[in-house]
Design a protein around this motif. Structure first.
Motif, mmCIF file in Angstrom:
data_model
loop_
_atom_site.group_PDB
_atom_site.id
_atom_site.type_symbol
_atom_site.label_atom_id
_atom_site.label_comp_id
_atom_site.label_asym_id
_atom_site.label_seq_id
_atom_site.Cartn_x
_atom_site.Cartn_y
_atom_site.Cartn_z
ATOM 1 N N HIS A 1 45.108 30.266 40.073
ATOM 2 C CA HIS A 1 45.439 30.896 38.798
ATOM 3 C C HIS A 1 44.205 31.544 38.166
ATOM 4 O O HIS A 1 44.282 32.650 37.616
ATOM 5 N N ARG B 1 43.143 36.180 37.646
ATOM 6 C CA ARG B 1 42.644 36.893 36.471
ATOM 7 C C ARG B 1 41.448 37.789 36.797
ATOM 8 O O ARG B 1 40.956 38.508 35.934
ATOM 9 N N PHE C 1 46.360 39.830 36.997
ATOM 10 C CA PHE C 1 46.293 40.367 35.651
ATOM 11 C C PHE C 1 45.531 41.694 35.595
ATOM 12 O O PHE C 1 45.688 42.448 34.645
#
Length: 139
Positions: free
Chosen positions: A86, A90, A115
């Motif tokens: 995770h 990003r 992202f």
């Protein structure tokens, strides 16, 4: 050697001088402190982000886990891996090595589900294969 990773980070900084952070994770518990020390010496203005819950189990194979660490179970490893995953989603810039399907997978997933609007990859591995090519070129 860790210097190859450092050189890749420096290349990204030349490409994008606004880079202010670097995410450092590894299954090898000795690598992160060594690389962070290298970063602090060479690029002291970078903020270093780590997965504080990373169990750094010493292997990418859950079936070999018991031979590396006595106190870590598969659930801990999965939670640790997903947290690191995770964090990496990003990111915009990735240093990967073809001998790690994990880092290659992260770069591929980041292109699709991450992202960042654009993802850039430097592969420091000596080997080239179709999977790492997909990570480097986006598809």
């Amino acid at each position: 050697p860790l210097e190859r990773y450092l050189d890749a980070v420096k290349t990204f900084i030349k490409f994008d001088p606004l880079i202010d952070s670097v995410i450092v994770t590894s299954e090898d518990p000795t690598v992160c402190p060594e690389f962070i020390a290298l970063l602090k010496g060479e690029l002291p203005n970078l903020r270093v982000l780590t997965n504080v819950g990373d169990v750094q189990q010493g292997t990418g194979s859950a079936s070999k886990l018991e031979s590396y660490k006595d106190v870590v179970n598969n659930a801990d490893v999965i939670a640790s891996a997903l947290t690191s995953f995770h964090m990496h989603l990003r990111a915009r810039y990735f240093v990967l090595t073809t001998k790690s399907s994990w880092t290659t997978s992260i770069a591929i997933f980041a292109r699709v589900y991450g992202f960042a609007s654009e993802v850039y990859v430097i592969d420091i591995g000596r080997n080239k294969n179709a999977y790492s090519s997909m990570a480097r070129r986006s598809g």
